[in-house]
Write a protein that holds these residues in place. Structure first.
Motif, PDB file in Angstrom:
ATOM      1  N   VAL A  19       0.860  -1.191   0.000  1.00  0.00           N
ATOM      2  CA  VAL A  19       0.000   0.000   0.000  1.00  0.00           C
ATOM      3  C   VAL A  19       0.891   1.234   0.000  1.00  0.00           C
ATOM      4  O   VAL A  19       1.889   1.295   0.729  1.00  0.00           O
ATOM      5  CB  VAL A  19      -0.922  -0.001   1.231  1.00  0.00           C
ATOM      6  N   TYR A  95      -7.425   2.564   5.295  1.00  0.00           N
ATOM      7  CA  TYR A  95      -7.012   1.160   5.536  1.00  0.00           C
ATOM      8  C   TYR A  95      -8.083   0.206   5.007  1.00  0.00           C
ATOM      9  O   TYR A  95      -7.780  -0.780   4.322  1.00  0.00           O
ATOM     10  CB  TYR A  95      -6.780   0.914   7.028  1.00  0.00           C
ATOM     11  N   SER A  98      -8.243  -0.019   1.243  1.00  0.00           N
ATOM     12  CA  SER A  98      -7.043  -0.715   0.735  1.00  0.00           C
ATOM     13  C   SER A  98      -7.180  -2.223   0.933  1.00  0.00           C
ATOM     14  O   SER A  98      -6.863  -3.011   0.035  1.00  0.00           O
ATOM     15  CB  SER A  98      -5.787  -0.201   1.455  1.00  0.00           C
ATOM     16  N   PHE A 112       1.351  -2.707   4.645  1.00  0.00           N
ATOM     17  CA  PHE A 112       1.010  -1.285   4.811  1.00  0.00           C
ATOM     18  C   PHE A 112       2.187  -0.525   5.423  1.00  0.00           C
ATOM     19  O   PHE A 112       2.843  -1.046   6.325  1.00  0.00           O
ATOM     20  CB  PHE A 112      -0.161  -1.136   5.793  1.00  0.00           C
ATOM     21  N   ALA A 131      -4.485   1.971  12.754  1.00  0.00           N
ATOM     22  CA  ALA A 131      -4.061   0.933  11.782  1.00  0.00           C
ATOM     23  C   ALA A 131      -4.349  -0.458  12.338  1.00  0.00           C
ATOM     24  O   ALA A 131      -5.031  -1.280  11.687  1.00  0.00           O
ATOM     25  CB  ALA A 131      -2.567   1.088  11.490  1.00  0.00           C
TER      26      ALA A 131
END
Ligand code: APR
Length: 358
Positions: A19, A95, A98, A112, A131
């Motif tokens: 990502v 997040y 993605s 990530f 996250a």
């Protein structure tokens, strides 16, 4: 391991997708954006030009070109303006979009960076918490290996209070361990003798300066050992039952405790940060030899107390040790009834220890 945190450079990872923390133009920039474009080569920018940008919190996918990954998922995190401008919701969305994009591309693994935690100024500890929380929510319903790549440890912030508390706990445990071993090692000595080697004489002298209580601990430690030996010869039912269980393997004990706790298999291995394939292997092999991290991960998932954890480790041929930082950190959390494996793994990462799970 469904979720892991590593220190490194995301452009070097051989995963299905990485990502990119991009900006809304998708035409490159500094930080991880710049690193990814440099590593992927000019064709990445050419494809990005066809995407007409990306809105904050959304994601768009390109190929990986010269990168060792199949895809690059470009997302745009929020710029930090103090927290009152939907920053958290937009970061979660980045997040989530993605992860959804990775799933649509049938990715089995995705990595990530810490989105918005650099140029965009999101406080690092809050960026980490968002996250981890968004990723773990996704992993409850999906099977995917997700890696959070921390470029340098100074961009990783464990809650400072927690870090200090664990540091003190580790220090105290290691010191206590040294003390007890030291007492046990010299408790038989009647008095320092001339022929006793100098280092031992010093140790003995130290022991005499020790508070009486510590010497009692050492003596108790040995008495407990002798009692245990005696009990094994006794008709003590409870112990006899345990001894009968001694031939219960790790795998049998695990499956028994999952049933006793009324858990589903998937609930247990997800709470243990263990992937489904490995769990199937453990379930089908009664003599499966797990790593210590795997046993501890399941002890956390089953919410075992310290004594039960020790017993569980013994079935796999391991023991908790106060000279092992991982063991002491896991003991810290079990002592406090905190069985959140994501929090435990963040702490293990902060202390440069191997994470729990496999
Ligand atoms: N691998 C992994 N992580 C990295 C790498 C790398 N090679 N390089 C940087 N990082 C980390 C940073 O340390 C930070 O923790 O990525 C995180 C995100 O930092 P930035 O790249 O600055 O991204 P962000 O804060 O989201 O700001 C995005 O910066 O680069 C520009 O074009 C980008 O305008 C956009 C803005």
């Amino acid at each position: 391991m469904p979720f892991r945190i590593i220190e490194g450079d995301i452009t070097r990872l051989t995963v299905d997708a990485i990502v990119n923390a991009a900006n809304s133009s998708l035409l490159g920039g500094g930080g991880v954006d710049g690193a990814i474009h440099r590593a992927a080569g000019p064709r990445l920018l050419e494809e990005c030009r066809t995407l007409n940008g990306c809105r904050t919190g959304e994601a768009k996918v390109t190929r990986g070109y010269d990168l060792p990954c199949k895809y690059v998922i470009h997302t745009v995190g929020p710029i930090w303006h103090g927290g009152g401008h939907q920053e958290e919701a937009l970061l979660r969305s980045a997040y989530r979009h993605s992860l959804e994009a990775a799933k649509e591309k049938c990715c089995e693994s995705v990595a990530f960076p810490l989105i918005s935690a650099g140029v965009y100024g999101y406080p690092k500890d809050q960026a980490l918490a968002v996250a981890v929380d968004t990723i773990r929510t996704f992993l409850v319903e999906h099977e995917m290996d997700v890696t959070l790549v921390i470029f340098s440890k100074d961009s990783f912030r464990l809650d400072s209070g927690l870090y200090a508390e664990i540091s003190n706990y580790v220090e105290a445990r290691v010191a206590e361990d040294l003390e007890i071993n030291f007492c046990a090692s010299i408790s038989q000595e009647s008095a320092p003798s001339e022929e006793m080697p100098a280092p031992k004489r010093r140790l003995f002298a130290r022991k005499n300066r020790m508070p009486q209580a510590n010497r009692e601990v050492a003596t108790m430690a040995m008495a407990a050992e002798e009692m245990c030996d005696r009990a094994i010869d006794s008709k003590d039912d409870d112990l006899a039952l345990r001894l009968r269980n001694l031939d219960e393997s790790f795998s049998q004990a695990l499956l028994r405790m999952i049933d006793e706790k009324g858990m589903k298999d998937s609930e247990c291995y997800k709470h243990a940060n263990i992937d489904r394939k490995l769990f199937s292997k453990i379930r089908s092999d009664v003599n499966y030899r797990p790593s210590k991290q795997t046993v501890l991960a399941f002890a956390v998932a089953l919410e075992l107390n310290l004594a039960e954890t020790e017993e569980f480790l013994r079935k796999a041929g391991y023991a908790l040790s106060h000279s092992n930082k991982t063991d002491v950190i896991v003991e810290y959390f079990i002592d406090r009834g905190n069985y959140d494996i994501y929090t435990i793994n963040e702490a293990l990462f902060a202390f440069d220890q191997k994470l729990l799970g496999t």
